[in-house]
Design a protein around this motif. Structure first.
Motif, PDB file in Angstrom:
ATOM      1  N   LYS A  53       0.793  -1.346  -0.109  1.00 37.59           N
ATOM      2  CA  LYS A  53      -0.184   0.248  -0.057  1.00 37.59           C
ATOM      3  C   LYS A  53       0.840   0.709  -0.251  1.00 37.59           C
ATOM      4  O   LYS A  53       0.764   2.201  -0.728  1.00 37.59           O
ATOM      5  CB  LYS A  53      -0.639  -0.394   1.111  1.00 37.59           C
ATOM      6  N   ASN A  54       2.094   0.759   0.799  1.00 33.05           N
ATOM      7  CA  ASN A  54       3.222   2.115   0.710  1.00 33.05           C
ATOM      8  C   ASN A  54       3.483   2.704  -0.627  1.00 33.05           C
ATOM      9  O   ASN A  54       3.913   3.586  -1.187  1.00 33.05           O
ATOM     10  CB  ASN A  54       3.782   1.668   1.866  1.00 33.05           C
ATOM     11  N   ARG A  58       3.345   5.838  -3.184  1.00 32.86           N
ATOM     12  CA  ARG A  58       3.984   6.797  -3.469  1.00 32.86           C
ATOM     13  C   ARG A  58       4.485   6.771  -5.253  1.00 32.86           C
ATOM     14  O   ARG A  58       4.721   7.469  -5.806  1.00 32.86           O
ATOM     15  CB  ARG A  58       5.543   6.063  -2.985  1.00 32.86           C
ATOM     16  N   LEU A  59       3.945   5.483  -5.976  1.00 28.12           N
ATOM     17  CA  LEU A  59       3.782   5.529  -7.210  1.00 28.12           C
ATOM     18  C   LEU A  59       2.741   6.202  -7.977  1.00 28.12           C
ATOM     19  O   LEU A  59       2.746   7.478  -8.437  1.00 28.12           O
ATOM     20  CB  LEU A  59       3.580   4.044  -7.634  1.00 28.12           C
ATOM     21  N   LYS A  60       1.098   6.686  -6.508  1.00 26.68           N
ATOM     22  CA  LYS A  60       0.641   7.585  -7.286  1.00 26.68           C
ATOM     23  C   LYS A  60       1.243   9.405  -7.065  1.00 26.68           C
ATOM     24  O   LYS A  60       0.776   9.801  -8.367  1.00 26.68           O
ATOM     25  CB  LYS A  60      -0.579   7.644  -6.500  1.00 26.68           C
ATOM     26  N   VAL A 107       8.788  -0.825  -9.753  1.00 25.12           N
ATOM     27  CA  VAL A 107       9.063  -0.544  -8.236  1.00 25.12           C
ATOM     28  C   VAL A 107      10.774  -1.041  -7.862  1.00 25.12           C
ATOM     29  O   VAL A 107      11.093  -2.315  -8.357  1.00 25.12           O
ATOM     30  CB  VAL A 107       8.389  -1.604  -7.505  1.00 25.12           C
ATOM     31  N   ARG A 108      11.513  -0.416  -7.715  1.00 23.69           N
ATOM     32  CA  ARG A 108      12.720  -0.778  -6.935  1.00 23.69           C
ATOM     33  C   ARG A 108      13.036  -1.598  -6.079  1.00 23.69           C
ATOM     34  O   ARG A 108      12.716  -1.336  -5.172  1.00 23.69           O
ATOM     35  CB  ARG A 108      13.941   0.033  -6.953  1.00 23.69           C
ATOM     36  N   CYS A 139       6.356   5.926 -17.934  1.00 23.74           N
ATOM     37  CA  CYS A 139       6.077   4.874 -16.729  1.00 23.74           C
ATOM     38  C   CYS A 139       6.464   5.216 -15.356  1.00 23.74           C
ATOM     39  O   CYS A 139       6.720   7.269 -15.907  1.00 23.74           O
ATOM     40  CB  CYS A 139       6.898   4.300 -16.699  1.00 23.74           C
ATOM     41  N   LYS A 140       6.108   5.700 -14.008  1.00 23.82           N
ATOM     42  CA  LYS A 140       6.359   6.026 -13.101  1.00 23.82           C
ATOM     43  C   LYS A 140       7.116   4.796 -12.520  1.00 23.82           C
ATOM     44  O   LYS A 140       7.127   4.114 -12.521  1.00 23.82           O
ATOM     45  CB  LYS A 140       4.782   6.179 -12.027  1.00 23.82           C
ATOM     46  N   ILE A 141       7.904   5.408 -11.495  1.00 22.26           N
ATOM     47  CA  ILE A 141       9.289   4.250 -10.849  1.00 22.26           C
ATOM     48  C   ILE A 141       9.039   4.688  -9.680  1.00 22.26           C
ATOM     49  O   ILE A 141       9.592   5.915  -9.180  1.00 22.26           O
ATOM     50  CB  ILE A 141      10.355   3.880 -11.627  1.00 22.26           C
ATOM     51  N   VAL A 142       9.008   3.813  -8.264  1.00 18.25           N
ATOM     52  CA  VAL A 142       9.807   4.383  -6.597  1.00 18.25           C
ATOM     53  C   VAL A 142      10.760   3.530  -6.621  1.00 18.25           C
ATOM     54  O   VAL A 142      10.396   2.704  -6.767  1.00 18.25           O
ATOM     55  CB  VAL A 142       8.747   4.600  -6.361  1.00 18.25           C
TER      56      VAL A 142
END
Length: 142
Positions: A53-54, A58-60, A107-108, A139-142
């Motif tokens: 969920k966390n 962060r991705l959002k 996600v890293r 993309c989005k990446i965290v």
């Protein structure tokens, strides 16, 4: 003893269907709400629900970025799915019709320095395998 090696030339006919096309892929400006739900569901298999969920939160909030398809594949350490996969086929149909598709959610993974494709694996396979490995993927990446 000398061996004579005979060179054989073969012509390979490549059908228009099997050749990679120059296709202008249309992307949505940002992932859709259901992409985050799918991402969290997948991440729940890897992490506990709180961490998943966390990560999705962060991705959002993450900024959009772009990477080449081949780099995402190398970092993810996943194999390419074939056209026989129904989701890859569905994404290819969307691409060929000119429909917009969602950016990837990445996600890293700190445990093994790989990238987890939280959502968009089938879209990545469709673009990489059947359009171009050099295509730039939003993309989005965290």
């Amino acid at each position: 003893m000398l061996l004579k090696i005979k060179m054989i030339k073969t012509k390979v006919k490549v059908s228009k269907k099997s050749a990679k096309k120059k296709v202008n892929i249309k992307w949505l400006d940002k992932p859709e709400p259901h992409d985050y739900v799918a991402c969290e569901s997948y991440l729940n298999l890897i992490f506990d629900q709180i961490k998943s969920k966390n990560i999705v939160g962060r991705l959002k909030n993450a900024e959009m970025t772009r990477f080449k398809a081949k780099d995402i594949f190398r970092a993810s350490r996943l194999s390419l799915l074939g056209i026989s996969n129904s989701h890859v086929k569905s994404n290819l149909k969307k691409i060929n019709k000119g429909e917009k598709i969602s950016p990837l959610l990445l996600v890293r993974n700190p445990n093994d320095s790989s990238v987890i494709i939280g959502d968009g694996y089938h879209r990545l396979c469709a673009t990489y395998g059947y359009v171009s490995e050099d295509i730039i993927i939003p993309c989005k990446i965290v």
